[in-house]
Each structure stands twice: as C-alpha cells, then as structure tokens.
Write a protein that holds these residues in place. Sequence first.
Motif, PDB file in Angstrom:
ATOM      1  N   GLU A 254       1.830  65.579 -78.430  1.00  0.00           N
ATOM      2  CA  GLU A 254       0.666  66.351 -78.850  1.00  0.00           C
ATOM      3  C   GLU A 254      -0.316  66.540 -77.695  1.00  0.00           C
ATOM      4  OE1 GLU A 254      -2.937  66.135 -82.206  1.00  0.00           O
ATOM      5  OE2 GLU A 254      -1.375  64.595 -82.131  1.00  0.00           O
ATOM      6  N   GLN A 255      -0.448  65.503 -76.880  1.00  0.00           N
ATOM      7  CA  GLN A 255      -1.384  65.541 -75.750  1.00  0.00           C
ATOM      8  C   GLN A 255      -1.065  66.664 -74.771  1.00  0.00           C
ATOM      9  OE1 GLN A 255      -1.688  61.791 -73.632  1.00  0.00           O
ATOM     10  NE2 GLN A 255      -2.136  62.842 -71.713  1.00  0.00           N
ATOM     11  N   ILE A 256       0.226  66.911 -74.514  1.00  0.00           N
ATOM     12  CA  ILE A 256       0.606  67.935 -73.529  1.00  0.00           C
ATOM     13  C   ILE A 256       0.906  69.289 -74.183  1.00  0.00           C
ATOM     14  CG2 ILE A 256       1.481  66.220 -71.905  1.00  0.00           C
ATOM     15  CD1 ILE A 256       4.305  66.953 -72.751  1.00  0.00           C
ATOM     16  N   GLY A 257       0.657  69.400 -75.481  1.00  0.00           N
ATOM     17  CA  GLY A 257       0.810  70.686 -76.149  1.00  0.00           C
ATOM     18  C   GLY A 257       2.219  71.024 -76.574  1.00  0.00           C
ATOM     19  N   GLY A 258       3.074  70.017 -76.757  1.00  0.00           N
ATOM     20  CA  GLY A 258       4.428  70.229 -77.241  1.00  0.00           C
ATOM     21  C   GLY A 258       5.413  70.571 -76.141  1.00  0.00           C
ATOM     22  N   LEU A 259       6.696  70.388 -76.460  1.00  0.00           N
ATOM     23  CA  LEU A 259       7.799  70.707 -75.557  1.00  0.00           C
ATOM     24  C   LEU A 259       8.861  71.443 -76.364  1.00  0.00           C
ATOM     25  CD1 LEU A 259       8.059  67.234 -73.761  1.00  0.00           C
ATOM     26  CD2 LEU A 259       7.222  69.349 -72.716  1.00  0.00           C
ATOM     27  N   ASN A 260       8.947  72.731 -76.164  1.00  0.00           N
ATOM     28  CA  ASN A 260       9.841  73.546 -76.971  1.00  0.00           C
ATOM     29  C   ASN A 260      11.204  73.783 -76.329  1.00  0.00           C
ATOM     30  OD1 ASN A 260       7.832  73.979 -79.013  1.00  0.00           O
ATOM     31  ND2 ASN A 260       6.850  75.450 -77.638  1.00  0.00           N
ATOM     32  N   SER A 261      11.295  73.644 -75.026  1.00  0.00           N
ATOM     33  CA  SER A 261      12.560  73.854 -74.324  1.00  0.00           C
ATOM     34  C   SER A 261      12.614  72.919 -73.123  1.00  0.00           C
ATOM     35  CB  SER A 261      12.687  75.309 -73.862  1.00  0.00           C
ATOM     36  OG  SER A 261      11.771  75.574 -72.809  1.00  0.00           O
ATOM     37  N   PRO A 262      13.814  72.653 -72.585  1.00  0.00           N
ATOM     38  CA  PRO A 262      13.901  71.767 -71.413  1.00  0.00           C
ATOM     39  C   PRO A 262      13.011  72.201 -70.257  1.00  0.00           C
ATOM     40  CG  PRO A 262      16.070  72.110 -72.335  1.00  0.00           C
ATOM     41  CD  PRO A 262      15.151  73.025 -73.095  1.00  0.00           C
ATOM     42  N   ALA A 263      12.847  73.497 -70.060  1.00  0.00           N
ATOM     43  CA  ALA A 263      12.014  73.980 -68.957  1.00  0.00           C
ATOM     44  C   ALA A 263      10.561  73.536 -69.106  1.00  0.00           C
ATOM     45  CB  ALA A 263      12.094  75.497 -68.862  1.00  0.00           C
ATOM     46  N   ASP A 264      10.126  73.264 -70.350  1.00  0.00           N
ATOM     47  CA  ASP A 264       8.751  72.820 -70.574  1.00  0.00           C
ATOM     48  C   ASP A 264       8.482  71.433 -69.992  1.00  0.00           C
ATOM     49  OD1 ASP A 264       8.150  75.145 -71.884  1.00  0.00           O
ATOM     50  OD2 ASP A 264       8.445  74.329 -73.899  1.00  0.00           O
ATOM     51  N   LEU A 265       9.544  70.719 -69.602  1.00  0.00           N
ATOM     52  CA  LEU A 265       9.358  69.387 -69.028  1.00  0.00           C
ATOM     53  C   LEU A 265       8.583  69.430 -67.706  1.00  0.00           C
ATOM     54  CD1 LEU A 265      12.835  67.713 -69.679  1.00  0.00           C
ATOM     55  CD2 LEU A 265      10.649  67.105 -70.730  1.00  0.00           C
ATOM     56  N   GLN A 266       8.434  70.624 -67.151  1.00  0.00           N
ATOM     57  CA  GLN A 266       7.669  70.735 -65.903  1.00  0.00           C
ATOM     58  C   GLN A 266       6.208  70.338 -66.090  1.00  0.00           C
ATOM     59  OE1 GLN A 266       7.448  74.787 -64.518  1.00  0.00           O
ATOM     60  NE2 GLN A 266       7.482  75.604 -66.605  1.00  0.00           N
ATOM     61  N   LYS A 267       5.720  70.354 -67.325  1.00  0.00           N
ATOM     62  CA  LYS A 267       4.341  69.948 -67.576  1.00  0.00           C
ATOM     63  C   LYS A 267       4.241  68.504 -68.062  1.00  0.00           C
ATOM     64  CE  LYS A 267       4.159  71.810 -72.320  1.00  0.00           C
ATOM     65  NZ  LYS A 267       3.435  72.733 -73.233  1.00  0.00           N
ATOM     66  N   ALA A 268       5.360  67.810 -68.126  1.00  0.00           N
ATOM     67  CA  ALA A 268       5.378  66.423 -68.611  1.00  0.00           C
ATOM     68  C   ALA A 268       5.569  65.452 -67.452  1.00  0.00           C
ATOM     69  CB  ALA A 268       6.491  66.230 -69.633  1.00  0.00           C
ATOM     70  N   GLN A 269       5.150  64.221 -67.671  1.00  0.00           N
ATOM     71  CA  GLN A 269       5.423  63.147 -66.710  1.00  0.00           C
ATOM     72  C   GLN A 269       6.810  62.586 -67.016  1.00  0.00           C
ATOM     73  OE1 GLN A 269       3.539  61.664 -63.976  1.00  0.00           O
ATOM     74  NE2 GLN A 269       5.661  61.004 -63.750  1.00  0.00           N
ATOM     75  N   LEU A 270       7.730  62.711 -66.083  1.00  0.00           N
ATOM     76  CA  LEU A 270       9.083  62.205 -66.274  1.00  0.00           C
ATOM     77  C   LEU A 270       9.162  60.784 -65.733  1.00  0.00           C
ATOM     78  CD1 LEU A 270      11.210  65.335 -65.271  1.00  0.00           C
ATOM     79  CD2 LEU A 270      10.286  64.697 -67.507  1.00  0.00           C
ATOM     80  N   LEU A 271       9.476  59.850 -66.607  1.00  0.00           N
ATOM     81  CA  LEU A 271       9.596  58.447 -66.208  1.00  0.00           C
ATOM     82  C   LEU A 271      10.930  58.254 -65.503  1.00  0.00           C
ATOM     83  CD1 LEU A 271       8.199  56.706 -69.406  1.00  0.00           C
ATOM     84  CD2 LEU A 271       6.985  57.425 -67.342  1.00  0.00           C
TER      85      LEU A 271
END
Length: 297
Positions: A175-192
């Motif tokens: 919710e904090q990052i506004g959702g992830l609808n496709s794998p490409a959206d991971l560019q806005k996420a922190q990948l552990l």
Amino acid sequence: MAIRLPPVHALSAFEAAARHGSFALAAEELCITPSAFSHRIRLLEDFVGERLFLRDGRSVSLTEFGRRYLDVVRGALSSLADFPLPHRHATGQLKVKVTVPPTFARYLFLPNLHEFMSLHPDITIETYLSVPLYDMSLSETDIEVRFGAGKYPDLVTEKLFEEPAFPVVSPAYLEQIGGLNSPADLQKAQLLRSALEPWQPWFEVAGLDWPEPAAGLRIDDLGLLLEAVRHGYGVALTRQHFAAEMIARGDIVPLFDLQLTTPQHAYYLVYERNLRERPEVALLLDWMRARFSMALP
C-alpha cells in the motif's frame, strides 16, 4: 595457571596419519573429509610451532620433530584409552550428528523430527547449524543438509527437493508504494537481496532484462529474509514451505502469480559414502529421504 593443551581430535589425526603414512587413509579411518583432516593437522602444527610432516605427493612422512612428538602423543593417547572407566556402558550409545541450515531446521527438520525419534528412541540426534554457501566442510558431522547448487566433490550428494521461487511483500509496504500490478512495477520497490535467492533468474522468467540488484538490504538467511518482508523492508523471493504460515495469516502476500520453477539452489543430503555402513546413519538418511522428498505437499 591454566595449562594449554593441544586439541585431542588433532592429536588423533596426527597419530593416524603417522601410522598410515597418508592423510587420505587417515581421514577415511576417522570418517572425516580430507579438507577437515588437513585442518586438524594445520591446527596442531600451529600449536606446536613446528612442521610435523613432509609432503611428497600423496604420501607423507614425519619430520624429526614429528617422530619425537609422536612418541609423546601415543603415550598420552594410550594412557587415556587404557584408564579404567567402571561406569561406562559396555556398548556405545547410537548417535547421529546432523548439520542443517537454520531455516530448514526451523520450518522443516525440527517440526518433523519427532517422527524419527518415536520410531527409533535408541538413537540420539545431535543437531548443528551451518550457514548456506559459507560453511562448506562436513567437519565432524555425519549428515549435512546443504542449500546450494549440489556440486560437492568427493561427497555423496542427493537432492531432497526443490521448490519454485516467487516474490512476496507485506500488505502495508504494498500500500505504501501504491501497489504492484506487473513485474515491471518492481522498479519502484526496494528489492531485498540474498545470495541464496538471487533475483536475476526470476527476472528472466518475468521478461525483465534487469541485472542483479547491487544495492539495498542483503540478508543471507531465508528465515530472516521473510521476517524483513513481514516488517515492510521491501520485496523478496521465497519458497512455499517457508512462507506458507505467513501467507495464511496475511502477514505477506505473493505477487504476480509468476514463479521460477527451477531455482539454481535446492536442498541436498550430503555425507561421506562410508557412513552408510553405520545402521543408525542409514536409518536417518532413509527417513530424511522419505520425509523431505520432492513429493512434499
């Protein structure tokens, strides 16, 4: 003043090597790997401050100091072996030493070990932990479960099971990052990051031409990696057996319904071939194969 003594296991290795004239034969007698045996000899040489052996290919011979020290060591070991122990049982206790990765121990081994203990109450199990990809020597253990690529020369290696890897995230972080609808959206996420679950193979399956992440939180323990996801540090790859409880509770959620079906790392049974001759070791190996096979639900 405390008396500083050499390690007994190093002394027994020294005596065996001197008797056989070979590190390989001595290691086989003591049921340890050649690398673990060499470590014991180096440990003793560091302790005494002298070289004990001259190496010539596969054969070894004692140095002058080694010959003199051998007389002392054999006398000490003989005294220990011959000392009467009236309360010691005539028959030794059956015991198997098992080394397992922390997450495997927590989620799979210990929750199921009671089955084996109820079937074989006369066998004592000693459990030790190892860090996957780092602790690579069997040392003095009988059986080891390793999480890795399965390439362990000179050791019997049997795959227990492999599971698909898939990304998970906490609802709060999602919710904090506004959702992830496709794998490409991971560019806005922190990948552990984790050496145990690299992202690049999953990127390929997802159709992403991305390199392995080089920055951000790295955790080389699969259990702690899941805890980091639960606490909202970012997105990570995991496996079903480890994530099932957190998913069921709603602590984390899978993403994209996209899995890496054949990850580069899996769980393997690793042991010295001659240890199968010990009935208690063979029984535990058989149980582990049956209980933790690829057919696990």
